[in-house]
Motif scaffolding. Sequence first.
Motif, PDB file in Angstrom:
ATOM      1  N   CYS A 198       0.849  -1.206   0.000  1.00 46.65           N
ATOM      2  CA  CYS A 198       0.000   0.000   0.000  1.00 46.65           C
ATOM      3  C   CYS A 198       0.883   1.255   0.000  1.00 46.65           C
ATOM      4  CB  CYS A 198      -0.900   0.002   1.235  1.00 46.65           C
ATOM      5  SG  CYS A 198      -1.795   1.555   1.438  1.00 46.65           S
ATOM      6  N   ASN A 199       0.631   2.148  -0.986  1.00 42.19           N
ATOM      7  CA  ASN A 199       1.418   3.392  -1.044  1.00 42.19           C
ATOM      8  C   ASN A 199       0.574   4.599  -0.619  1.00 42.19           C
ATOM      9  OD1 ASN A 199      -0.282   3.825  -3.144  1.00 42.19           O
ATOM     10  ND2 ASN A 199       1.261   3.705  -4.758  1.00 42.19           N
ATOM     11  N   ARG A 200      -0.524   4.345   0.054  1.00 38.52           N
ATOM     12  CA  ARG A 200      -1.424   5.380   0.584  1.00 38.52           C
ATOM     13  C   ARG A 200      -1.903   6.331  -0.519  1.00 38.52           C
ATOM     14  NH1 ARG A 200      -0.411   5.542   6.314  1.00 38.52           N
ATOM     15  NH2 ARG A 200      -0.978   7.729   6.491  1.00 38.52           N
ATOM     16  N   CYS A 201      -2.244   5.762  -1.689  1.00 39.95           N
ATOM     17  CA  CYS A 201      -2.673   6.606  -2.815  1.00 39.95           C
ATOM     18  C   CYS A 201      -4.060   7.198  -2.584  1.00 39.95           C
ATOM     19  CB  CYS A 201      -2.653   5.802  -4.117  1.00 39.95           C
ATOM     20  SG  CYS A 201      -3.968   4.564  -4.207  1.00 39.95           S
ATOM     21  N   GLY A 202      -4.872   6.592  -1.721  1.00 38.10           N
ATOM     22  CA  GLY A 202      -6.192   7.145  -1.390  1.00 38.10           C
ATOM     23  C   GLY A 202      -7.313   6.706  -2.321  1.00 38.10           C
ATOM     24  N   LEU A 203      -6.996   5.870  -3.329  1.00 37.94           N
ATOM     25  CA  LEU A 203      -8.041   5.473  -4.282  1.00 37.94           C
ATOM     26  C   LEU A 203      -9.159   4.674  -3.608  1.00 37.94           C
ATOM     27  CD1 LEU A 203      -8.903   5.532  -7.279  1.00 37.94           C
ATOM     28  CD2 LEU A 203      -7.738   3.343  -7.557  1.00 37.94           C
ATOM     29  N   CYS A 204      -8.789   3.798  -2.681  1.00 37.65           N
ATOM     30  CA  CYS A 204      -9.833   3.000  -2.010  1.00 37.65           C
ATOM     31  C   CYS A 204     -10.781   3.937  -1.257  1.00 37.65           C
ATOM     32  CB  CYS A 204      -9.226   1.950  -1.079  1.00 37.65           C
ATOM     33  SG  CYS A 204      -8.018   2.581   0.078  1.00 37.65           S
ATOM     34  N   ASN A 215      -6.698   4.616   3.612  1.00 36.13           N
ATOM     35  CA  ASN A 215      -5.382   4.006   3.370  1.00 36.13           C
ATOM     36  C   ASN A 215      -5.380   2.491   3.598  1.00 36.13           C
ATOM     37  OD1 ASN A 215      -4.181   6.437   2.622  1.00 36.13           O
ATOM     38  ND2 ASN A 215      -3.859   6.997   4.767  1.00 36.13           N
ATOM     39  N   GLY A 216      -6.422   1.850   3.102  1.00 35.37           N
ATOM     40  CA  GLY A 216      -6.457   0.385   3.155  1.00 35.37           C
ATOM     41  C   GLY A 216      -6.943  -0.206   4.465  1.00 35.37           C
ATOM     42  N   CYS A 232      -7.789  -1.678  -6.050  1.00 32.42           N
ATOM     43  CA  CYS A 232      -6.478  -1.226  -5.546  1.00 32.42           C
ATOM     44  C   CYS A 232      -5.396  -1.440  -6.614  1.00 32.42           C
ATOM     45  CB  CYS A 232      -6.111  -1.978  -4.269  1.00 32.42           C
ATOM     46  SG  CYS A 232      -4.418  -1.594  -3.754  1.00 32.42           S
ATOM     47  N   PRO A 233      -4.738  -0.363  -7.074  1.00 30.34           N
ATOM     48  CA  PRO A 233      -3.761  -0.514  -8.164  1.00 30.34           C
ATOM     49  C   PRO A 233      -2.507  -1.269  -7.746  1.00 30.34           C
ATOM     50  CG  PRO A 233      -3.896   1.794  -7.439  1.00 30.34           C
ATOM     51  CD  PRO A 233      -4.914   1.044  -6.653  1.00 30.34           C
ATOM     52  N   GLU A 234      -2.253  -1.364  -6.438  1.00 28.92           N
ATOM     53  CA  GLU A 234      -1.045  -2.054  -5.960  1.00 28.92           C
ATOM     54  C   GLU A 234      -1.337  -3.492  -5.527  1.00 28.92           C
ATOM     55  OE1 GLU A 234       1.759  -0.434  -6.310  1.00 28.92           O
ATOM     56  OE2 GLU A 234       0.622   1.328  -6.956  1.00 28.92           O
ATOM     57  N   ALA A 236      -2.810  -4.357  -2.984  1.00 35.34           N
ATOM     58  CA  ALA A 236      -2.412  -4.370  -1.564  1.00 35.34           C
ATOM     59  C   ALA A 236      -3.506  -4.942  -0.666  1.00 35.34           C
ATOM     60  CB  ALA A 236      -2.068  -2.948  -1.117  1.00 35.34           C
ATOM     61  N   LEU A 237      -4.714  -5.133  -1.232  1.00 38.98           N
ATOM     62  CA  LEU A 237      -5.821  -5.630  -0.409  1.00 38.98           C
ATOM     63  C   LEU A 237      -6.232  -7.022  -0.874  1.00 38.98           C
ATOM     64  CD1 LEU A 237      -8.007  -2.372  -0.322  1.00 38.98           C
ATOM     65  CD2 LEU A 237      -6.465  -3.213   1.464  1.00 38.98           C
TER      66      LEU A 237
END
Length: 261
Positions: A198-204, A215-216, A232-234, A236-237
């Motif tokens: 997770c890079n804390r992009c805020g999309l979620c 942030n996930g 999630c683009p990474e 991470a979830l």
Amino acid sequence: MIESENFIPGNSENPGKNKSESNAVCFYSETGETRRIAEFFAKETGYPLTDITEKGIAKTKVKERETFYYDNLVLCFPVHCQNIPGLVRDFLSVSKINNLTVIASYGKMNHGNVLYEVQKKYRKNIKNIVAAAYVPAKHSYITGDTSFNDICVPEQIVKKIKNPSGIILPKLKKNPLANLFPKLRSRTGIKIYKNGDCNRCGLCESSCNYAAIKNGVTNNKCIRCLKCVKICPESALSFKPTFFMKKYLEKKKITDTIIYI
Ligand SMILES: Cc1cc2nc3c(=O)[nH]c(=O)nc-3n(C[C@H](O)[C@H](O)[C@H](O)COP(=O)(O)O)c2cc1C
Ligand code: SF4
Ligand code: SF4
């Protein structure tokens, strides 16, 4: 045929009090299955396609929501815990509809009685239900499950939309426990995990219709729709059903398409 004394629906000649959208296919879809069904109806009818969450329903207080007027509306939504999802209930409570076709997608477990509930609970807002269907689709919680296939939806529904007349939907049996804490049941049945990517992009956070994640990390408003996991683009979830949910999801599947015209 349902008659409502106070309701004069909007149409192209009489737009009503607020903006009339006349004809539309509206949908609610968190992981894309119901969207596919709605796209099928938009293609077949030529009506414009609208995501109800883009109408500000999710992020506007109940009293501030505008009324939506439709002459012919096809509404597609998924069954959630054998119930009508809250955002769909909100949408129906602020809509005035002349002819409604209502399609409920379900994950082959149990569709409850949601079509009948739409007709009964929103009878003041809906003049006619012209067609309705329970359509089996991919279950959000079952990896590798098969998706909606448009051969499941026969031509008769599209024909009925084009030549509308009112029908009465039958009351089906529903598990009496289905109305007990549905959100809590899905929240306790599915765990969501975040990994170190997770890079804390805020999309979620910006995509969630329930203000249930930052942030996930989910909070107790989460209904476990799994949209965040999907987008999630990474990657991470991830999610995992708990023991009892896993057992429930292993039950024999129902694959019937039930159509009312
Ligand atoms: C919170 C939640 C509750 C659900 N409850 C049921 C259910 O009671 N019965 C069922 O057959 N499928 C159930 N499903 C599965 C969805 O109805 C099905 O996967 C649907 O195709 C998801 O649509 P969407 O991708 O448009 O969001 C549930 C899914 C979620 C996320
Ligand atoms: S979308 Fe994914 S990467 Fe972005 S904040 Fe959420 S969990 Fe982290
Ligand atoms: S936080 Fe919960 S409600 Fe929000 S998108 Fe994720 S699973 Fe859905």
